[in-house]
Design a protein around this motif. Structure first.
Motif, PDB file in Angstrom:
ATOM      1  N   TRP A 119       0.853  -1.027   0.095  1.00  0.00           N
ATOM      2  CA  TRP A 119      -0.112  -0.040   0.052  1.00  0.00           C
ATOM      3  C   TRP A 119       0.858   1.341   0.189  1.00  0.00           C
ATOM      4  CZ3 TRP A 119      -5.360  -0.384  -0.429  1.00  0.00           C
ATOM      5  CH2 TRP A 119      -6.036   1.130  -0.058  1.00  0.00           C
ATOM      6  N   SER A 120       0.413   2.349  -0.460  1.00  0.00           N
ATOM      7  CA  SER A 120       1.115   3.657  -0.846  1.00  0.00           C
ATOM      8  C   SER A 120       1.472   4.158   0.865  1.00  0.00           C
ATOM      9  CB  SER A 120       0.469   4.478  -1.468  1.00  0.00           C
ATOM     10  OG  SER A 120      -0.851   4.886  -0.911  1.00  0.00           O
ATOM     11  N   LYS A 121       2.622   4.831   1.027  1.00  0.00           N
ATOM     12  CA  LYS A 121       2.775   5.446   2.158  1.00  0.00           C
ATOM     13  C   LYS A 121       3.552   6.715   2.105  1.00  0.00           C
ATOM     14  CE  LYS A 121       5.159   2.087   4.067  1.00  0.00           C
ATOM     15  NZ  LYS A 121       5.864   1.204   5.278  1.00  0.00           N
ATOM     16  N   SER A 122       3.433   7.575   3.150  1.00  0.00           N
ATOM     17  CA  SER A 122       4.234   8.773   3.256  1.00  0.00           C
ATOM     18  C   SER A 122       4.388   9.151   4.637  1.00  0.00           C
ATOM     19  CB  SER A 122       3.390   9.900   2.493  1.00  0.00           C
ATOM     20  OG  SER A 122       2.209  10.153   3.315  1.00  0.00           O
ATOM     21  N   GLU A 224      -1.038   0.980 -10.720  1.00  0.00           N
ATOM     22  CA  GLU A 224      -1.302   2.133 -10.023  1.00  0.00           C
ATOM     23  C   GLU A 224      -2.480   1.631  -8.705  1.00  0.00           C
ATOM     24  OE1 GLU A 224      -3.754   6.441 -10.434  1.00  0.00           O
ATOM     25  OE2 GLU A 224      -3.640   5.259 -12.293  1.00  0.00           O
TER      26      GLU A 224
END
Length: 323
Positions: A119-122, A224
């Motif tokens: 999963w995307s993370k920041s 994506e």
């Protein structure tokens, strides 16, 4: 100890129970499907602590085809987490992001996972929980280790050798003290195209005297990850649940998501309540998910497909979710 807990905020795949003494659980969910989809298993390693501080480690096994489950207890001191990377040892069993090694009475072998899709993370959104990751009083936290990956290896299960080469897998986790008051969860990465994976959950979430309906959905397509979440200002337009199916609609500023999941026979699993695994939920691994993803700008379907070997849980007071 404190440093380990802080590090885990930005690495949700890690163990979060450092310093916890009671009312806490943590479990990692490994979904394993063979290439021909004739075999479907979930292996769930974890730990549980009740309100009196009684602790145990466990490995739970779900056989999605035979509709059987097994909960194997271990002494808590046989649970050995690595504080820096996801590497969990329980007895003679080992669980990582890219592999599992099992040495149980009826299950033995090693599986390797390739082409992990996280999963995307920041910094301000460390994982699927987004900014809710930083709230210290949530009842249950959630993490995704892999939306989709390939499998290589074999397992000997009940003396039968099963080859999982070119199979598909998925990994997630939960931690906290109890599952939500009511929730629906579903997942599939067996669509007509191997690069499509889907996960969705809707839950009634209590926070300090009030509650709200939180939701998370992710569609991995064309390399994506398209996200629909409470915190990225997506909208839950519909949530309808019956004994036969679950229908959910969401949208964000770019996409519309239409989901109809056909429920199938399920199997009982142990689930946490106040830290210990004394509750029961039911999960199916043989359901189907009709998934439509529409690009709102051009009003055209990006996905119109059916996912098989789909996992579905409908648990608790799910009437709280209806919309």
């Amino acid at each position: 100890m404190i440093f380990n807990r802080l590090r885990a905020i930005w690495k949700p795949e890690l163990y979060h129970g450092w310093g916890k003494k009671n009312k806490f659980f943590e479990g990692w969910y490994y979904k394993i499907i063979s290439k021909d989809q004739d075999y479907a298993f979930a292996f769930i390693p974890g730990i549980a602590m009740d309100e009196n501080g009684i602790k145990q480690a466990f490995i739970q096994i779900l056989d999605g085809k035979k509709l059987k489950s097994n909960y194997i207890k271990f002494p808590f001191d046989e649970f050995k987490p690595n504080p820096s990377v996801h590497d969990i040892i329980i007895g003679k069993n080992r669980f990582k992001t890219n592999s599992i090694e099992l040495n149980l009475p009826d299950v033995k072998g090693k599986l390797i996972f390739n082409d992990i899709v996280p999963w995307s993370k920041s910094f301000f959104s460390p994982g699927i929980m987004g900014p809710f990751s930083f709230l210290p009083f949530m009842e249950c936290y959630h993490g995704i280790l892999s939306m989709n990956h390939s499998i290589n290896g074999e397992l000997i299960i009940n003396k039968n050798k099963i080859n999982f080469d070119c199979g598909r897998g998925y990994i997630e986790k939960d931690w906290g003290h109890s599952f939500p008051l009511g929730y629906v969860w579903m997942q599939s990465n067996h669509f007509s195209k191997s690069e499509i994976s889907f996960k969705l959950s809707v839950a009634k979430i209590p926070i300090k005297g009030f509650s709200f309906i939180g939701f998370i959905a992710g569609v991995w397509v064309n390399s994506e990850l398209i996200e629909f979440t409470t915190y990225n200002f997506s909208n839950l337009r519909k949530c309808s649940i019956s004994k036969e199916e679950v229908s959910i609609e969401m949208d964000n500023n770019k996409y519309k998501l239409i989901v109809k999941a056909i429920r199938s026979k399920s199997t009982k699993l142990a689930a946490p309540i106040q830290g210990f695994m004394d509750s029961k939920i039911e999960e199916s691994m043989n359901s189907k998910i009709d998934l439509v993803l529409i690009d709102k700008k051009i009003n055209k379907s990006i996905i119109d497909d059916i996912g098989s070997s789909a996992c579905i849980e409908v648990a608790g007071n799910y009437s709280l979710l209806l919309k």
